[in-house]
Design an enzyme around this catalytic site. Structure first.
Site, PDB file in Angstrom:
ATOM      1  N   SER A  41       0.819  -1.211   0.000  1.00  0.00           N
ATOM      2  CA  SER A  41       0.000   0.000   0.000  1.00  0.00           C
ATOM      3  C   SER A  41       0.850   1.257   0.000  1.00  0.00           C
ATOM      4  CB  SER A  41      -0.934   0.008   1.214  1.00  0.00           C
ATOM      5  OG  SER A  41      -0.195  -0.148   2.412  1.00  0.00           O
TER       6      SER A  41
ATOM      7  N   HIS B 184      -3.134  -3.362  -5.178  1.00  0.00           N
ATOM      8  CA  HIS B 184      -3.472  -2.964  -3.814  1.00  0.00           C
ATOM      9  C   HIS B 184      -4.954  -3.186  -3.572  1.00  0.00           C
ATOM     10  CE1 HIS B 184      -4.054   0.458  -0.702  1.00  0.00           C
ATOM     11  NE2 HIS B 184      -3.874  -0.709  -0.103  1.00  0.00           N
TER      12      HIS B 184
ATOM     13  N   GLU C 245      -6.290  -1.093  -6.648  1.00  0.00           N
ATOM     14  CA  GLU C 245      -5.399  -0.199  -7.382  1.00  0.00           C
ATOM     15  C   GLU C 245      -4.360  -1.034  -8.130  1.00  0.00           C
ATOM     16  OE1 GLU C 245      -4.839   3.941  -5.082  1.00  0.00           O
ATOM     17  OE2 GLU C 245      -4.139   2.215  -3.958  1.00  0.00           O
TER      18      GLU C 245
ATOM     19  N   ASN D 124      -4.110   6.004  -0.763  1.00  0.00           N
ATOM     20  CA  ASN D 124      -3.400   6.322   0.472  1.00  0.00           C
ATOM     21  C   ASN D 124      -2.726   7.680   0.439  1.00  0.00           C
ATOM     22  OD1 ASN D 124      -4.015   4.205   2.198  1.00  0.00           O
ATOM     23  ND2 ASN D 124      -2.493   2.866   1.276  1.00  0.00           N
TER      24      ASN D 124
END
Length: 286
Positions: free
Chosen positions: A121, A142, A154, A193
């Protein structure tokens, strides 16, 4: 482990068990590589509990639960993953551990067409790809927790990732697993993130300074901004150790103060207050 309907998953924590579960529920045979018998036992319990919840909510039938469980096997030998079309890494968010694992996977997985994906991540995919003899076959995938419920993945290509590998992964995620995909450049934190972590860290700084209590901060965002869960309770669900690692990766890449972990987060992790998985974080859990 042979055939296009077989997948390898490395790690059986919160993310790895979820990935193994959704693959099995989609009719794939899954080999999960674990570090020890204890890890296998905990992983089995996670998958069992998740499938039981799916049955209780009417998402699957008891027969479908049993079929999914029957499709998952476990091994402590990375060689047991050899032959699969996809090998999905989902171990702890630790750079040295991931680098060591990818180096060993390169030797253990003999299938020359295998695509290796990482559930990192925060770490650049390029760093992991460079330790392999086939970096063009490494892709970032991800997933989000809980994996069976969250639709998004992702997908990240490094500068060395081949178009064919990326296309195979996207087809697998969308067509086979039924996930939605967003593409991200190979930058620490990717899309989600890079936006989410500064928000969570800001909430921690607000609590740390005494500006507002965790309860009021979370209530403000759920009742005032219609967020489904507040930032501090979400942090507990993600895992405070995971968040500290992600923040560290973001800060190392960008050197932006908003990515720096506040002292409160570091002290909580040092004290084993990791959130829901440890029973205590910003809140207490039974």
């Amino acid at each position: 482990m042979n055939g296009t309907n077989r997948v390898g998953v490395v790690g059986c924590g919160l993310m790895g068990s979820g990935i193994a579960e959704i693959c099995a529920r989609k009719g794939l045979d899954v080999v999960v590589a674990v570090s020890s018998a204890r890890s296998e036992e905990r992983g089995r319990r996670r998958v069992d509990r998740s499938l039981e919840r799916a049955v209780s909510k009417g998402g699957i039938t008891p027969a479908e639960r049993d079929e999914a469980l029957g499709r998952i096997s476990y091994t402590t030998d990375l060689g047991g993953l050899s032959g699969g079309q996809f090998v999905i890494e989902a171990i702890t968010e630790d750079e040295s551990a991931k680098l060591d694992l990818f180096s060993r996977l390169d030797k253990a997985v003999e299938n020359p067409d295998a695509v290796f994906t990482t559930n990192t991540s925060s770490l650049p995919v390029m760093k992991l790809a460079r330790v392999m003899s086939r970096p063009e076959q490494v892709v970032g995938t991800h997933f989000f927790s809980p994996v069976p419920a969250m639709p998004l993945v992702e997908v990240t290509r490094s500068l060395l990732t081949s178009a064919e590998s990326a296309e195979r992964v996207e087809t697998f995620l969308t067509t086979t697993l039924g996930k939605d995909v967003v593409r991200s450049p190979d930058r620490a934190g990717f899309v989600v993130n890079a936006l989410l972590v500064p928000y969570l860290l800001s909430a921690m700084r607000m609590a740390e300074s005494g500006f507002a209590s965790p309860e009021d901060i979370d209530r403000g965002m759920t009742q005032g901004c219609a967020h489904p869960v507040g930032p501090l309770r979400l942090s507990d669900l993600i895992g405070l150790d995971t968040l500290e690692a992600v923040a560290g990766g973001l800060y190392a890449e960008f050197k932006e103060p908003l990515f720096a972990a506040p002292p409160l987060l570091s002290r909580m992790v040092e004290g084993g207050l990791l959130g829901k998985k440890s029973g205590r974080g910003f809140y207490r859990y039974d």
